[in-house]
Write a protein that holds these residues in place. Structure first.
Motif, mmCIF file in Angstrom:
data_model
loop_
_atom_site.group_PDB
_atom_site.id
_atom_site.type_symbol
_atom_site.label_atom_id
_atom_site.label_comp_id
_atom_site.label_asym_id
_atom_site.label_seq_id
_atom_site.Cartn_x
_atom_site.Cartn_y
_atom_site.Cartn_z
ATOM 1 N N ALA A 22 0.831 -1.203 0.000
ATOM 2 C CA ALA A 22 0.000 0.000 0.000
ATOM 3 C C ALA A 22 0.872 1.263 0.000
ATOM 4 O O ALA A 22 0.585 2.230 -0.716
ATOM 5 C CB ALA A 22 -0.936 -0.002 1.205
ATOM 6 N N TYR A 23 1.944 1.247 0.769
ATOM 7 C CA TYR A 23 2.850 2.394 0.827
ATOM 8 C C TYR A 23 3.500 2.640 -0.531
ATOM 9 O O TYR A 23 3.564 3.775 -1.007
ATOM 10 C CB TYR A 23 3.911 2.166 1.904
ATOM 11 C CG TYR A 23 4.942 3.264 1.976
ATOM 12 C CD1 TYR A 23 4.625 4.476 2.580
ATOM 13 C CD2 TYR A 23 6.199 3.093 1.430
ATOM 14 C CE1 TYR A 23 5.570 5.493 2.638
ATOM 15 C CE2 TYR A 23 7.147 4.098 1.480
ATOM 16 C CZ TYR A 23 6.828 5.298 2.077
ATOM 17 O OH TYR A 23 7.753 6.298 2.128
ATOM 18 N N ALA A 26 0.974 3.932 -3.066
ATOM 19 C CA ALA A 26 0.572 5.316 -2.820
ATOM 20 C C ALA A 26 1.449 6.293 -3.599
ATOM 21 O O ALA A 26 1.029 7.413 -3.894
ATOM 22 C CB ALA A 26 0.621 5.624 -1.326
ATOM 23 N N MET A 37 -3.071 -0.181 -3.933
ATOM 24 C CA MET A 37 -3.059 0.344 -2.570
ATOM 25 C C MET A 37 -4.225 -0.245 -1.770
ATOM 26 O O MET A 37 -4.046 -0.678 -0.632
ATOM 27 C CB MET A 37 -3.158 1.872 -2.585
ATOM 28 C CG MET A 37 -3.007 2.499 -1.217
ATOM 29 S SD MET A 37 -2.890 4.293 -1.254
ATOM 30 C CE MET A 37 -4.476 4.732 -1.923
ATOM 31 N N SER A 38 -5.398 -0.298 -2.382
ATOM 32 C CA SER A 38 -6.558 -0.883 -1.704
ATOM 33 C C SER A 38 -6.323 -2.353 -1.397
ATOM 34 O O SER A 38 -6.638 -2.827 -0.304
ATOM 35 C CB SER A 38 -7.807 -0.732 -2.570
ATOM 36 O OG SER A 38 -8.066 0.621 -2.831
ATOM 37 N N GLY A 40 -3.472 -3.813 -0.975
ATOM 38 C CA GLY A 40 -2.485 -3.871 0.102
ATOM 39 C C GLY A 40 -3.121 -3.670 1.470
ATOM 40 O O GLY A 40 -2.805 -4.396 2.424
ATOM 41 N N TYR A 41 -4.023 -2.710 1.560
ATOM 42 C CA TYR A 41 -4.715 -2.481 2.836
ATOM 43 C C TYR A 41 -5.595 -3.672 3.226
ATOM 44 O O TYR A 41 -5.640 -4.052 4.397
ATOM 45 C CB TYR A 41 -5.552 -1.206 2.789
ATOM 46 C CG TYR A 41 -4.732 0.059 2.884
ATOM 47 C CD1 TYR A 41 -3.728 0.200 3.836
ATOM 48 C CD2 TYR A 41 -4.961 1.116 2.019
ATOM 49 C CE1 TYR A 41 -2.977 1.349 3.929
ATOM 50 C CE2 TYR A 41 -4.210 2.282 2.110
ATOM 51 C CZ TYR A 41 -3.217 2.392 3.061
ATOM 52 O OH TYR A 41 -2.469 3.534 3.150
#
Length: 145
Positions: A22-23, A26, A37-38, A40-41
């Motif tokens: 996610a990092y 981003a 990113m989504s 990853g979260y």
């Protein structure tokens, strides 16, 4: 190794991997980082849930790391073949073959269920990437854009 310890470690690894993904995503330009990113979260949250659940209610019983090594090796082998076929057959055909082949190789014998699952999986992936995200996945080499 105990079941609790394995689940805490595995959950922590998934949480850290998801947060790292996610990092990194981003930092992508424009909207190209929203999906990774989504994802990853989501991976981070699910990993944290596994770790927290193990901390609160995990078993102290020992657990074999791999109970069925031949099936695990077969799965890795089929996964490697799948990755080799994606550039040749395209994502959709290779993925449909994976969803059809892997359950059969592992002993699942309900063919109608497997075919329906493959069709639904490929359809959902197509809708998400080609329609919603407008990011088509690799097509077979014999189809030109």
């Amino acid at each position: 190794m105990t079941e609790r310890r394995q689940d805490i470690i595995l959950g922590g690894v998934f949480a850290a991997t998801g947060l790292s993904a996610a990092y990194i995503a981003a930092g992508y330009r424009g909207a190209s980082g929203i999906y990774p990113m989504s994802l990853g979260y989501v991976i981070a949250i699910l990993g944290a849930i596994v770790a927290i659940k193990a901390m609160l209610r995990g078993s102290s019983e020992p657990r074999e790391i791999i109970r069925k090594a031949p099936q695990a090796l077969l799965t890795v082998g089929i996964g490697a073949i799948y990755l080799a076929l994606v550039p040749i057959l395209g994502f959709y055909i290779a993925s449909a073959l994976l969803v059809l082949t892997l359950p059969a190789a592992l002993g699942f014998r309900r063919l109608l269920f497997t075919f329906v699952t493959a069709a639904i999986f490929v359809g959902i992936v197509w809708v998400i990437f080609s329609v919603i995200l407008e990011k088509p996945l690799p097509m077979p080499v014999w189809i030109s854009y």
